[in-house]
Design an enzyme around this catalytic site. Structure first.
Site, PDB file in Angstrom:
ATOM      1  N   GLN A  37      71.626   7.761  60.994  1.00 36.30           N
ATOM      2  CA  GLN A  37      70.285   7.593  60.081  1.00 36.30           C
ATOM      3  C   GLN A  37      69.540   6.638  60.537  1.00 36.30           C
ATOM      4  OE1 GLN A  37      70.254   8.514  55.863  1.00 36.30           O
ATOM      5  NE2 GLN A  37      69.362   6.335  55.383  1.00 36.30           N
ATOM      6  N   GLY A  38      68.474   6.603  60.902  1.00 37.84           N
ATOM      7  CA  GLY A  38      67.432   5.528  61.620  1.00 37.84           C
ATOM      8  C   GLY A  38      66.287   5.384  60.738  1.00 37.84           C
TER       9      GLY A  38
ATOM     10  N   SER B 165      66.204   2.124  57.860  1.00 34.79           N
ATOM     11  CA  SER B 165      66.112   0.704  57.635  1.00 34.79           C
ATOM     12  C   SER B 165      65.752  -0.074  58.969  1.00 34.79           C
ATOM     13  CB  SER B 165      67.245  -0.008  56.891  1.00 34.79           C
ATOM     14  OG  SER B 165      67.554   0.635  55.782  1.00 34.79           O
TER      15      SER B 165
ATOM     16  N   GLU C  26      71.482  12.076  50.033  1.00 34.90           N
ATOM     17  CA  GLU C  26      72.456  10.821  49.997  1.00 34.90           C
ATOM     18  C   GLU C  26      72.651  10.534  48.489  1.00 34.90           C
ATOM     19  OE1 GLU C  26      71.884   6.808  52.339  1.00 34.90           O
ATOM     20  OE2 GLU C  26      70.214   7.583  51.443  1.00 34.90           O
TER      21      GLU C  26
END
Length: 391
Positions: A122-123, A125, A242
């Site tokens: 997951q990109g 932050s 999430e």
């Protein structure tokens, strides 16, 4: 109050238990084998026990929506310590693709994501865009011929990127638009020269997180999920998965069972720690907090089954579970801290769990930000006009 699912689900629970008993542990006894876990998950999917909401054409179990059955399956898998179908990043992106993806994206990515042949990171932050995610600066620009996105920037705290093959990421494609409106949701193969993954060594000596650099990295133009500039809306589907309340509850129950087992095994002052009055008092308090989470989640599940709005509760499990996990880990630390003779194996894992629990108030949305969201959006409290200023 009837807190069970009802007699109509008893037969289903027994069916699931029988299936698990017949298929796990594996015949060779190797419960750590990835191949054994894969075989179990495939068999469970064929029976409709895993990937229930995913059509068969994409490799799923394709079962009617039934949250009670889904929870029964989770409970029984957890009790048996059997493999689950959950690959953290993959579970997040599959749900998002089902809701927002094109048919080509679904057929290309969902089956291989379910099987684990594709592993997603997951990109989201960035160094200056964590809780204020919409401030992200990683750029996505179309190539001159309009066939691909050119990506430049940096992501950080990227879980599992060193083991991932692909990334779903947020990039700024409309630099002149308001910050929430200028973001797009892209899919990218990170096994390319323009992507550099650097693991971050934690104080537990583990390398779970990474920083990822993009230097003219490329992805085809049709690897955008949703419309251009619509990434913020698409992201809500990902974050909804999430911060799932049921998954939080199941994980917390498993941790508490391990904690009670630990308290029975470790001695304090010549007696099992569980007989120590202070330990027993804290265990009781934690169990009460856990029961509150469990039955509140059951109530929310019941509302969902009957199509009723669960209200503000949907914003709360993440914060509640973070506090609960911290409390469990702190008590475990207190139990094992003087057990130097046996400091290793499971004992050492609890020390690591304690250190990891400190990060949970940051990961997935900081607790302070989550409390602000609950206060302002769910409870309707006024925004703080002067944040950070103490009266």
């Amino acid at each position: 109050m009837e807190l069970a699912f009802g007699s109509e689900y008893d037969a289903f629970r027994e069916e699931v238990r029988t299936f698990i008993k017949d298929n796990w542990p594996p015949a060779d006894g190797d419960v750590k084998s990835q191949e054994n876990a894969r075989t179990f998950v495939l068999a469970a999917t064929e029976r409709g026990y895993m990937h229930r909401n995913i059509p068969k054409i994409y490799g799923g179990g394709e079962q009617p929506s039934d949250i009670a059955k889904a929870e029964i399956i989770r409970e029984e898998l957890s009790k048996a310590r059997a493999p689950s179908a959950r690959i953290p990043g993959n579970g997040l992106v599959v749900g998002t693709l089902l809701e927002w993806g094109t048919e080509e994206q679904k057929q290309r990515f969902i089956p291989d994501s379910l099987s684990g042949d594709i592993v997603w990171a997951q990109g989201f932050s960035e160094p200056n865009a964590g809780s204020d995610l919409a401030s992200l600066r990683t750029k996505g620009e179309l190539s001159q011929d309009g066939t691909k996105w050119i990506i430049n920037g940096q992501k950080i705290w990227t879980t599992g990127a060193h083991n991932a093959t692909h990334m779903f990421m947020l990039v700024r494609t409309e630099p002149d638009a308001p910050k929430h409106s200028g973001i797009s949701y892209l899919l990218i193969d990170i096994r390319q020269p323009g992507v550099t993954v650097r693991p971050l060594v934690q104080m537990t000596r583990q390398k779970e997180f990474n920083e990822v650099f993009f230097d003219n990295a490329e992805t085809p133009v049709d690897m955008i999920v949703g419309e251009r500039g619509q990434g913020w809306s698409v992201t809500r589907s990902t974050l909804k998965s999430e911060r799932s309340g049921i998954s939080s509850m199941t994980w917390s129950l498993s941790m508490f069972r391990d904690l009670v087992k630990l308290a029975k095994e470790v001695e304090l002052d010549g007696l099992p720690a569980i007989k120590n009055p202070r330990i027993r008092e804290e265990l009781s308090a934690i169990e009460g907090q856990l029961m509150s989470l469990t039955y509140s989640t059951y109530r929310a599940t019941s509302h969902d089954v009957h199509g009723r709005d669960i209200g503000a509760f949907q914003t709360m499990p993440k914060v509640y579970m973070t506090d609960l996990a911290g409390r469990i880990s702190k008590l475990a630390r207190d139990i094992v801290e003087n057990d130097f003779v046996n400091m290793g194996g499971e004992r050492l894992k609890w020390i690591e769990r304690f250190m990891i629990s400190l990060s949970m108030s940051i990961a997935g949305g900081t607790s302070n930000i989550q409390r602000n969201i609950i206060a302002e959006r769910s409870l309707g409290l006024p925004r703080d006009k002067n944040p950070g200023v103490t009266p």
